[in-house]
Write an enzyme that holds these catalytic residues in place. Structure first.
Site, PDB file in Angstrom:
ATOM      1  N   ALA A  75       3.741 105.607 -26.294  1.00  0.00           N
ATOM      2  CA  ALA A  75       2.126 105.834 -27.371  1.00  0.00           C
ATOM      3  C   ALA A  75       1.786 104.491 -26.443  1.00  0.00           C
ATOM      4  O   ALA A  75       2.561 103.409 -26.324  1.00  0.00           O
ATOM      5  CB  ALA A  75       3.370 104.710 -28.859  1.00  0.00           C
ATOM      6  N   TYR A 142      -7.306  97.957 -19.715  1.00  0.00           N
ATOM      7  CA  TYR A 142      -6.325  99.278 -20.321  1.00  0.00           C
ATOM      8  C   TYR A 142      -4.806  98.685 -18.994  1.00  0.00           C
ATOM      9  O   TYR A 142      -3.743  98.076 -19.650  1.00  0.00           O
ATOM     10  CB  TYR A 142      -6.491 100.363 -19.485  1.00  0.00           C
ATOM     11  CG  TYR A 142      -5.843 101.314 -19.406  1.00  0.00           C
ATOM     12  CD1 TYR A 142      -4.488 101.806 -20.528  1.00  0.00           C
ATOM     13  CD2 TYR A 142      -5.943 101.929 -17.998  1.00  0.00           C
ATOM     14  CE1 TYR A 142      -3.404 102.358 -20.519  1.00  0.00           C
ATOM     15  CE2 TYR A 142      -4.970 103.229 -17.941  1.00  0.00           C
ATOM     16  CZ  TYR A 142      -4.003 103.343 -19.393  1.00  0.00           C
ATOM     17  OH  TYR A 142      -2.503 104.172 -18.661  1.00  0.00           O
ATOM     18  N   HIS A 190     -10.250 112.248 -19.482  1.00  0.00           N
ATOM     19  CA  HIS A 190      -9.966 112.749 -17.941  1.00  0.00           C
ATOM     20  C   HIS A 190     -10.645 114.084 -17.496  1.00  0.00           C
ATOM     21  O   HIS A 190     -10.904 114.857 -18.226  1.00  0.00           O
ATOM     22  CB  HIS A 190      -8.773 113.121 -18.936  1.00  0.00           C
ATOM     23  CG  HIS A 190      -7.943 111.626 -19.017  1.00  0.00           C
ATOM     24  ND1 HIS A 190      -8.148 111.563 -19.975  1.00  0.00           N
ATOM     25  CD2 HIS A 190      -6.296 111.098 -18.686  1.00  0.00           C
ATOM     26  CE1 HIS A 190      -6.816 110.426 -20.530  1.00  0.00           C
ATOM     27  NE2 HIS A 190      -6.057 110.027 -19.825  1.00  0.00           N
ATOM     28  N   ARG A 282     -18.656 103.810 -12.279  1.00  0.00           N
ATOM     29  CA  ARG A 282     -17.637 103.008 -14.096  1.00  0.00           C
ATOM     30  C   ARG A 282     -17.158 101.715 -13.372  1.00  0.00           C
ATOM     31  O   ARG A 282     -16.936 101.459 -12.859  1.00  0.00           O
ATOM     32  CB  ARG A 282     -17.437 104.138 -14.083  1.00  0.00           C
ATOM     33  CG  ARG A 282     -17.382 103.848 -15.621  1.00  0.00           C
ATOM     34  CD  ARG A 282     -16.600 105.208 -16.097  1.00  0.00           C
ATOM     35  NE  ARG A 282     -15.388 105.521 -15.496  1.00  0.00           N
ATOM     36  CZ  ARG A 282     -14.359 106.363 -16.119  1.00  0.00           C
ATOM     37  NH1 ARG A 282     -14.637 106.960 -17.106  1.00  0.00           N
ATOM     38  NH2 ARG A 282     -13.518 106.758 -15.411  1.00  0.00           N
ATOM     39  N   SER A 283     -17.130 100.680 -14.359  1.00  0.00           N
ATOM     40  CA  SER A 283     -16.817  98.588 -13.909  1.00  0.00           C
ATOM     41  C   SER A 283     -15.353 100.087 -14.267  1.00  0.00           C
ATOM     42  O   SER A 283     -14.875 100.328 -14.633  1.00  0.00           O
ATOM     43  CB  SER A 283     -17.677  97.991 -14.543  1.00  0.00           C
ATOM     44  OG  SER A 283     -16.705  98.234 -15.061  1.00  0.00           O
TER      45      SER A 283
HETATM   46  N1  LIG Z   1      -2.760 110.823 -18.706  1.00  0.00           N
HETATM   47  C1  LIG Z   1      -2.804 109.691 -17.808  1.00  0.00           C
HETATM   48  O1  LIG Z   1      -3.070 110.470 -16.206  1.00  0.00           O
HETATM   49  C2  LIG Z   1      -1.870 108.347 -17.756  1.00  0.00           C
HETATM   50  C3  LIG Z   1      -1.742 108.115 -16.532  1.00  0.00           C
HETATM   51  C4  LIG Z   1      -1.077 106.546 -15.716  1.00  0.00           C
HETATM   52  C5  LIG Z   1      -0.777 106.159 -17.326  1.00  0.00           C
HETATM   53  N2  LIG Z   1      -0.293 106.963 -18.607  1.00  0.00           N
HETATM   54  C6  LIG Z   1       0.078 106.481 -19.666  1.00  0.00           C
HETATM   55  O2  LIG Z   1       1.206 107.404 -20.234  1.00  0.00           O
HETATM   56  C7  LIG Z   1       1.483 107.467 -22.396  1.00  0.00           C
HETATM   57  C8  LIG Z   1       1.134 108.993 -22.432  1.00  0.00           C
HETATM   58  O3  LIG Z   1      -0.498 109.573 -21.950  1.00  0.00           O
HETATM   59  P1  LIG Z   1      -1.068 110.319 -22.587  1.00  0.00           P
HETATM   60  O4  LIG Z   1      -2.210 110.978 -21.280  1.00  0.00           O
HETATM   61  O5  LIG Z   1       0.225 110.842 -23.139  1.00  0.00           O
HETATM   62  O6  LIG Z   1      -2.021 110.186 -23.631  1.00  0.00           O
HETATM   63  P2  LIG Z   1      -2.449 110.352 -24.739  1.00  0.00           P
HETATM   64  O7  LIG Z   1      -3.595 109.902 -25.239  1.00  0.00           O
HETATM   65  O8  LIG Z   1      -2.427 111.912 -25.126  1.00  0.00           O
HETATM   66  O9  LIG Z   1      -1.131 110.138 -26.186  1.00  0.00           O
HETATM   67  C9  LIG Z   1      -1.098 108.680 -26.414  1.00  0.00           C
HETATM   68  C10 LIG Z   1       0.010 109.166 -27.956  1.00  0.00           C
HETATM   69  O10 LIG Z   1       0.058 107.982 -28.424  1.00  0.00           O
HETATM   70  C11 LIG Z   1      -0.637 107.943 -29.603  1.00  0.00           C
HETATM   71  N3  LIG Z   1      -0.641 107.134 -30.220  1.00  0.00           N
HETATM   72  C12 LIG Z   1      -1.719 105.870 -30.427  1.00  0.00           C
HETATM   73  N4  LIG Z   1      -0.840 104.651 -30.460  1.00  0.00           N
HETATM   74  C13 LIG Z   1      -0.216 104.467 -31.197  1.00  0.00           C
HETATM   75  C14 LIG Z   1       0.268 103.838 -32.327  1.00  0.00           C
HETATM   76  N5  LIG Z   1       0.285 102.613 -32.775  1.00  0.00           N
HETATM   77  N6  LIG Z   1       1.221 104.546 -32.910  1.00  0.00           N
HETATM   78  C15 LIG Z   1       2.343 105.619 -32.678  1.00  0.00           C
HETATM   79  N7  LIG Z   1       1.778 106.443 -31.963  1.00  0.00           N
HETATM   80  C16 LIG Z   1       0.103 105.833 -30.846  1.00  0.00           C
HETATM   81  C17 LIG Z   1      -1.622 109.005 -30.026  1.00  0.00           C
HETATM   82  O11 LIG Z   1      -1.408 109.461 -30.553  1.00  0.00           O
HETATM   83  C18 LIG Z   1      -1.247 109.816 -28.825  1.00  0.00           C
HETATM   84  O12 LIG Z   1      -0.210 111.016 -29.477  1.00  0.00           O
HETATM   85  C19 LIG Z   1      -0.136 106.481 -21.852  1.00  0.00           C
HETATM   86  O13 LIG Z   1       1.661 105.625 -22.137  1.00  0.00           O
HETATM   87  C20 LIG Z   1      -0.685 105.829 -20.937  1.00  0.00           C
HETATM   88  O14 LIG Z   1      -0.879 104.874 -20.613  1.00  0.00           O
HETATM   89  C21 LIG Z   1      -1.334 107.928 -18.936  1.00  0.00           C
END
Ligand SMILES: NC(=O)c1ccc[n+]([C@@H]2O[C@H](COP(=O)([O-])OP(=O)(O)OC[C@H]3O[C@@H](n4cnc5c(N)ncnc54)[C@H](O)[C@@H]3O)[C@@H](O)[C@H]2O)c1
Length: 332
Positions: A75, A142, A190, A282-283
């Protein structure tokens, strides 16, 4: 194992939940649905608890009631431009949110955590590929909030006897083979889902930020790793993490692909040109980010199946064709 996935209704979390279910574990998702989708969680009435990670007492109760052994903490808020515009929300969700998860684990006596970290913690580097010991110099809120969460986890481990594995993802991508699981957020930033939203007429054109980077075609280079490969790594990490242990792994394919190369692969999948425009940089965007995945391959025996961007985008396109307006049928 009984595993709780914070953010388990999100893109990567729900892919891991499905994988764990198919590999003999007993996962449940805990998600406030700010970005996640109920439909992304199989058997959601039993496997999804709607809640916010900020509610530490509530989370501790869930951990106790379900006798959770491992927490996978996905999350987070995860958009680089949004983090620059609104850092307060990012510190609250990603730093205070991680502290709240760790406090709930202490209260409930859960001692193993996997954390979704990111290549954004490395910042700008000229030497590629990045290794786990490359300096972490994040350039955006981030990246700083995810790095601060790494520090929190390390400090809690030292003081309170937890065990952790930090998985620093590069660009998560793709969808599952049966077309049931894919990438769909309310606020999409994305590349691959944006391209397919243009292909499906949900957006007019793709904006490409920067055409003057020192790369083969001037656009940014990123390292794409399929969610099924990420999920396999989470399984291996969960099965081997122990209290007192701390490990960090890069999660990438080791191959860099430019934005225009991703676009061409998507056009090949769709069978027609996709409207796009190259605009200014983009910054906070480094020109090149490529992982060295050598450590996790060597130490955990991770064996990724996807190395070709054309294969990855084909899986994503299959899902987008089946769900042209996303999980939420109204497309919002
Ligand atoms: N997608 C990528 O390419 C990528 C790359 C590097 C790191 N990440 C990390 O992987 C993780 C998942 O990324 P993702 O792409 O699945 O993102 P996503 O936004 O699809 O999933 C994040 C989930 O967390 C939930 N969430 C957010 N805040 C919350 C809270 N306060 N309480 C409960 N739930 C909450 C959202 O509803 C969502 O379902 C994140 O931590 C992100 O930083 C993702």
């Amino acid at each position: 194992m009984k595993i709780l996935l914070t953010g388990g209704a999100g893109y990567v979390g729900s892919a891991c939940l499905r994988w764990l279910l198919h590999h003999g574990h007993d996962p449940i998702a805990y998600d406030n649905l700010v970005e996640g989708n109920v439909a992304a969680v199989p058997d959601a009435s039993n496997r999804l608890i709607v809640g916010d990670i900020a509610e530490s007492d509530c989370l501790a109760q869930v951990l106790r009631e379900h006798r959770i052994e491992v927490v996978m903490h996905f999350a987070a808020l995860a958009s680089v431009p949004d983090s620059i515009a609104d850092p307060e929300s990012y510190y609250r969700a990603n730093v205070l949110g991680t502290k709240s998860v760790l406090d709930a684990m202490r209260t409930a006596g859960v001692r193993k955590i996997l954390f979704s970290s990111t290549a954004a913690t490395y910042g700008f580097h000229s030497e590629m590929p990045l290794r786990e010991d490359s300096p972490q110099l994040p350039e955006t809120p981030y990246g700083t909030t995810k790095l601060a969460a790494e520090w929190l986890i390390k400090d809690y481990t030292r003081a309170y006897g937890l065990g952790y594995t930090l998985l620093r993802y590069f660009n998560a991508s793709g969808a599952d083979f049966d077309g049931e699981h894919g990438e769909d957020r309310r606020h999409e930033s994305h590349l691959i889902p944006l391209i397919f939203q243009v292909a499906l007429g949900r957006r007019e054109k793709l904006l490409i930020f920067g055409g003057d980077y020192p790369t083969s075609d001037g656009t940014c280079v990123r390292d794409y790793v399929h969610t099924e490969d990420l999920a396999q790594a989470h399984q291996l990490a969960a099965e081997s993490v122990e209290p007192g242990m701390g490990r960090t792994y890069n999660m990438g394919s080791g191959t860099g692909v430019t934005v225009l190369e991703v676009l061409r692969a998507c056009e090949e999948a769709v069978g027609r040109p996709i409207p796009h425009e190259i605009v200014g940089r983009r910054s906070g965007d480094p020109g090149v980010l490529i992982a060295s995945p050598e450590k996790i391959v060597r130490e955990l025996g991770w064996s990724p199946r996807f190395s070709d961007i054309r294969e990855i985008v084909l899986t994503a396109w299959k899902w987008h064709q089946r769900h042209p307006r996303g999980y939420r049928q109204d497309g919002t």
